[in-house]
Each structure stands twice: as C-alpha cells, then as structure tokens.
Design an enzyme around this catalytic site. Sequence first.
Site, PDB file in Angstrom:
ATOM      1  N   GLU A  86       0.664  -1.149  -0.016  1.00 25.84           N
ATOM      2  CA  GLU A  86      -0.004  -0.016  -0.074  1.00 25.84           C
ATOM      3  C   GLU A  86       0.832   1.310  -0.220  1.00 25.84           C
ATOM      4  OE1 GLU A  86      -3.344  -0.037  -0.432  1.00 25.84           O
ATOM      5  OE2 GLU A  86      -3.172  -2.185  -0.403  1.00 25.84           O
ATOM      6  N   SER A 496     -47.590 -25.439  43.264  1.00 28.64           N
ATOM      7  CA  SER A 496     -47.336 -25.575  44.886  1.00 28.64           C
ATOM      8  C   SER A 496     -46.195 -24.856  44.983  1.00 28.64           C
ATOM      9  CB  SER A 496     -47.243 -27.239  45.284  1.00 28.64           C
ATOM     10  OG  SER A 496     -48.330 -27.865  45.205  1.00 28.64           O
TER      11      SER A 496
END
Length: 887
Positions: A86, A496
Amino acid sequence: MKLLKTFFLLIIIGALVGSAALAGIYFYFKPDLPSVAVLKDVRLQTPMRIYTKDGSLISQYGVKRRIPVKLEDVPQQMIDAVLATEDSRFYEHYGIDPIGMTRAVINLIVTGEKQQGASTLTMQLARGFFLTREKTYIRKIKEIFIAWHMEQLLSKEEILELYLNKVELGHRSFGVGAAAQVYYGKTLDELTLAQTATLAGLPKAPSALNPVSGPKRSVERRRVVLLRMLDEGYITRAQFDEAAAAPVTARKHGAEIETQAPYLADLIHAEMVKIYGKEEAETGGYQVYATAPTDLQLAARQAVVSNLHDYDERHGYRGPLRYLWGPEAQAADASDTETPQPETAQPDSASASNGLDQHRQWSEADMLAVLQKVEQIAPLVPAVVTTVAEQSVEVLSINGNRHTLSWENLDWARPYITDSRQGDEPEQASDILSPGAVIYIRQHNQQWRLAQMPQASGALIALNPANGAVQAVVGGYSFYQSQFNRATQAKRQVGSNIKPFIYSAALNSGYTVASIMNDAPINQWNEATGVAWRPKNSPPQYDGPIRMRVALGKSKNVVSVRLLRGVGLYKTAEYLERFGFDKEDIPRDETLALGSGSHTPLEVARGIATIANGGYLIQPHFIDRVLDEQGTMLWQADPMWACDPCDTGQQRPQVTDMDKEERLAQVLDVEVATGDSPLPKRSAPQVITPQNAFLVADMMRTGVQANGSWSKKTYWMGTGWRAKNLLQRDDLAGKTGTTNDSRDAWFSGFQKDLVVTAWVGFDDMNRNLGRATRNQNLINRNPERFNWIGNAMIGSESGAHAAQPAWIRFMEQALEGVPEKFVPVPEDMVRVRIDRTSGKLTRRTDHTTLFEYFVTGTEPTVYVLDDQIKDPAREETKNAPEPEEIF
C-alpha cells in the site's frame, strides 16, 4: 542570460501563484476539514463483546466486526506486507507521496482515465474516516489536505495503528485483527505468510478480492503482495515460492464464542441498549461481564437440555423426519414437489420399486445434500439411516461421518401415541427405523443416540441469594429455535411453588411449624356460581390432623387452603407482595393457596431467595461490570446485600468515567460514588423476619428428604425426596410445584449460597405434560436408579418428575466439591421436644417425639397427656403412598 533570468522569474511567479492558489484552495476547504480534537480522539466503531464473569466470550453484537490491536502486537510480517503493498515510502513522506502522485498524473495524461489513485496509507486512512471512495478531484484534494493535517498531529506509529484497525477487509471485518478471525479463525500471530499476504491484499477491493467470495482473484492478489514483499526484501525467494503455492484455507468464521449462553447474552444486550441506545451500545467497544460464571452457565444449559430429552424420550418416538427410499418413501404423497430425489438416479429405472436398488441410487453426496437442508439445532445432528441390523443401526451424519447406534441408544423409542399414551417397547431396531430414514442423533454419555426435537419447553435460573447476582439462566431448549426467554418472560401458574410463601404468611400470623392442621377434604358451596369448590390433595390422600411441617413437606393442598383462610385472603395476598411478586399477578380468591397465580421463574427464584437469605428482598441483576475498549472500568455492579448492617469493609468501587457511570447508574438504579472514598455496601430491604425465613427454610429442608423411621412407622417422604437421595447432602431445601392437569411443572430450591428454579411445560398452555407408562427396556438396564431421575420415570408428570431432575442435574455440578453450608439459626429461637402427633410438649424421648424450632415465646406450653399419645408403631398404617407416588 536574459532568457535564463526570464525562466527563473516565471518559475518564481508560478511558484507564488501556485502557492497562492494552493492556499486559496486550502482555506476554501478548511471549514470541511476535521478539527484537531477529532483527529486526536479518533474512535473506532468496535462491537460490544459480552463475557461470563470469568472472561469466557458468550456473544458479540455489532454490524462491524473489529478486534482492536496495538501496533506492538501486530507481527512485523503483517506490517511489512501492508507497507510493501500500500505505501512502501510510508516513513519517508509527509502524508502525500510526490513520486506516486507524479506517476498518477502521467498515467491520467497518457490514458485519460483515473486508474491510479496515488493514495498513501495516510490518505487512505483520511478517506476511510472522513470521506468516501468516490473518484472525484474535490475528494482527492480534501484527502490530500486531511492526510497532511493528520501527519502534523499524529506520529507515523499512531497513523499505522489506526490504519491497521480501521481498514475495511470484507465480510463486515474492519482491521487486520478482525479479518484474521473472520477468514481463518486465528489471531494475527497464528497466521502463515500466505494468509498474511492474503489479508494485506484486501484493502484494494475487499468485496471482490477476499478469499471467501473470490478465491481465484484472491490468489492472484496474494501473488502481487508477495512479489512486492520480495522486491522490498522482506521475504526470500523460497518463502515466496512456498506462500504463492499455498492452497486457499479461508472460510467464514463467526465470533470466537467460547461459551454458549445466548439467553444470557440477549438479556445483557437488551440492558445495554436500554442504557446507551442500539448504535452506541453496538459500536462503542464495550466489554460487558455477566454475573454468571462459565461453569454454572454450562451446567444449567446441559441440565435443561438433558431433562427435556428425558421427558421427550419417556413419552415415545414420533418417527423420522422423512424417508429417502424404501416403502415408507413410496407411501409419501406423490404430489409433494419437495420430496428429495437423488441426483444420480435413473428416471426410467425398472427396479425403482426395489428398496435396495433405490438405496444404491443414493450416493453419499446425495444424502449429504439432503442433510444440509435439515434444520440444525445443537445438540441435534441430522443423519440418514443406511443399514439396520437386529439391534443397531448405521447412520451417515451431516458432517460425512458414519456412526453406529447401539441398542441401548435406540430401545427408548417406543411409539408416541399421545402425551399420555405410548406404544409397546421395541424388540429390535427394525421396529423403530428402516434404511433411508432421515433422523436426528445426539451425543449422550460419549455415544451416539437416536434423538428428536423436544416439543416441551424448559427454563432454569440460578441466583446468589446474598446479592441477587444471576449465576445461570437458560430460557429454553435452544435460543436459535426460539428467542423467547421463558426464565424471565414466561408468566406461568406456579402451582405448589407458592406454598412456602403461604406458610410464611401463616407463621407471621401466629401459626408455628408444629400447629396442627386438618388434612381433610374441603367441600364449599358457592351460591353465586351454584358450584361446589372441592380442592383435592394430589394424590387424593388425607392424613387427618397433621403438623404444618409435614403438610408443607407432603404438599397438602387442603392444608394450604385452610392456612389461607386462617390468615385471611387479602392479608395473604398483600403479604405475598413482600417477596417481589407483582400485585396484579396475585389472585384475590382462594385458588391463590394452590398456585393459580402466574409468575416467571425469575420472580419465583427471587421470592425463594428471600427465604434462603434470612428475609431480605434482593434485586436480581445480570451485569457484573462494564469496561471500555481499552479495558478501563466504566461501571461495576452495586447490588443491595442481604445484610443489615453490612460489613463496611466491603465497599463500592470508585468510578472512572463519570458521564458513562451516571448513565448506567440512572438506568440500573444505583448511587454514584464521588469524592475520594467509595460508598459502603447497601442493605436490601428486610421484608420478613430472620426467624420466619429460617422456619420456612427448615420446613423446605424436610420436604426434600425422607423423615422419621420406617420400622417405627413414623416414616414420611417429602415430595422432593429425590434431591437428598441423589445428591446426598443435608443442606438442601426445596419445593415441588404442579398445576392443574400438569400444564406446568416446577421445582425451586436452594443451598445457602445458591437458589435455583426449574420449570417445564409446553408453550401451548392448553397442552398438558401428560403421563408416561412403564418402559421395561429402561427399567431392566438400570433398576437401581429406576424412576429416580431421567427417562425411566412413570406416572403423571409433576414437579418432582418433570422439573426436579433438571434442578438435581444442575446442583450436582454446581455443588461438586462445595462443603455443606446450612442456613444459620437466628437469635430469639428455641428448640424443644414435642409430641410427633399433637405438637405439644412431651417428657418422652422415644420415636413418638422429635425436636422442633420455635420463635422464642411461641413454643408450646402444654404437655401432651399420656392417653393422648399415639404410637404409630402400634397402629395399622393408613393411606400409605401408592408406589407410583413413591417412585
């Protein structure tokens, strides 16, 4: 000489005009250039990562995948590859490369096209942060000025580090750290030269050149990068040859999830979005740590999954997903256009009706192609049955492996008829499957087992009762099957499981654990409806006068109703609000005593935690701490603790980022510590007395074990007796819960430092859990554990059958190696010897007596008379539990 002077004059004038023009252009574009502050505080959009308390990654949220890396942590080979490709003169220019710029201008003049951008690495970074990829002169001018501006403000190392973390590299990966994980599932230091070169070549065209979407173009680009590295002297010719010839090894990887906890991650993600908003939460780089440790979360998931498979297996096999060949395939509807056909089949084959010949038409590739279309939900693995022996089958799984399913992993599969009816036990493998069947298999005890997708749902949540920190949460069989979190969102009738709170209300109103209640049928006429209400025990057995401790342990429904009446309906309803239950969810009729109210498992667990911790209402929370992307602490949980006063030595931590801390504090309802000293621990509100909490906890402890003496006929079993029997611990307490027609099954219980609630039911509330008949195959194989836990249990599904096994499995792992720890006896308590039958004081010391706890001042004062003493050992045992209920 005169011409020379003119030439130099023109140069000077041109330079001045050019400088003036350049200055003019600069000032023209200056308002659009980023400020110094922006450049100095460039922020990368980093996804939110969520971890377990001990640092195992469970999820990642954010559109952009980015794993920030420091420059010193980037391998030199990656830096060399990027710079060679680059910007080989990166360390020599000031943001603009004159040589590259001149080359681009000449190319433009010669070709008339903008083919070469001449962008330096700094210019690319400027474009990535502040501009677009649009090829215009205006953008290029801005790019040059921004790049020059950045070179003045940032060092080369800072620019390079930003570039390596910012650059787009395809498949939503930004930065080399994320790209290494996305394409190779590796960290940067694990990449080969070929892989490094591949990533370094992506910035030019990440969508087209990446090795997943365009492998051929990726190889060509990789060669260009390697040539540049060779030209720059970064690699040798031998390295070049080896890397250039390397095969493409990339494939798309997800986030490197280490622990599967999607329901927990989803809860935390929702909390962070609530605090910051979706965009900020998913791009701010937050590292969020849950309160749940890895081991407990994994144990919870395994407990829920295994329990649902056990329930599903004892109710029978619903059959293969489909058949690919054989009589069953031919019987399928001929008009079904989705019926798969082998690509290699001969359409005019004369032997198409022969099952064996049809099998031969299906190549392994054909079968694998079909399996790829089958829904895949872990731990289920799609497979095709290829061979059926007498008591085993051979299968081809979706990953191309062949496995043998032994008889012990098949014989559970008697036919499913209804939720309450199952067919006969199979005697051989052909009773279950035929070649060509598409099925699911799963791993079980290190073997492959026939499986199917469970239709019932389940949930489990675990809390630290001391501060409400969630230790584990599982909201269903699979988050990828259903995102509905049943642990926190499903309000179901609790049955319950409500009774411990009813009994707490009774103790608060003057009852004691030795109070005698009449366990006898209730028949109440309702003039308004013209219907008699007849609540029944389950099973419908009645013991007559019974102590409260025994009534809770045996889960006597009629006693719960009588206690509700004794305390008062509205007084009891208001009392239940103390445990954190929503007022709107508490029924204002007597069915409240039987658990007709609907609550989430989280709400039930919070209420049970109040009993376990001595009476304090803690606030459940899922987040332990939040860090920024640099690892700096932004916020740490500041829970309310079950203590008053609390130990001032344990104080809340000092904040590091006031703005973010205040936002978190506002949403999570905590104070912000300011100044030099942190704040002390906060006390949770005490909603019931320590004595009340202890007595309820102690009654729940006898509800999970066998009590009394079998030989003396004082023996009785709590409905949750399997907990003590299998875990072999005395510090456990719990309560089963089953609703009418077994639509919901619950088990909630605790050890002093851990509260857990498990639930099982169908998402379709009209469907009940049914019952399972005897499967002799399973009983013969494992008689010693018959009906204690797992898929061999028989009878109607209940809290003890359907939900408690998940609780036991979780606790088995969670408490491994943990010493027993009991709820301490609070002050103002006495322990006296009472008569087992009447609850009165006694001077006897034999099996007709026992020691019982009382709040000081509430202990009995009257002694039982000799003629009132009943010796069970001399009486005929009545109402003995049926075998189905015991086992």
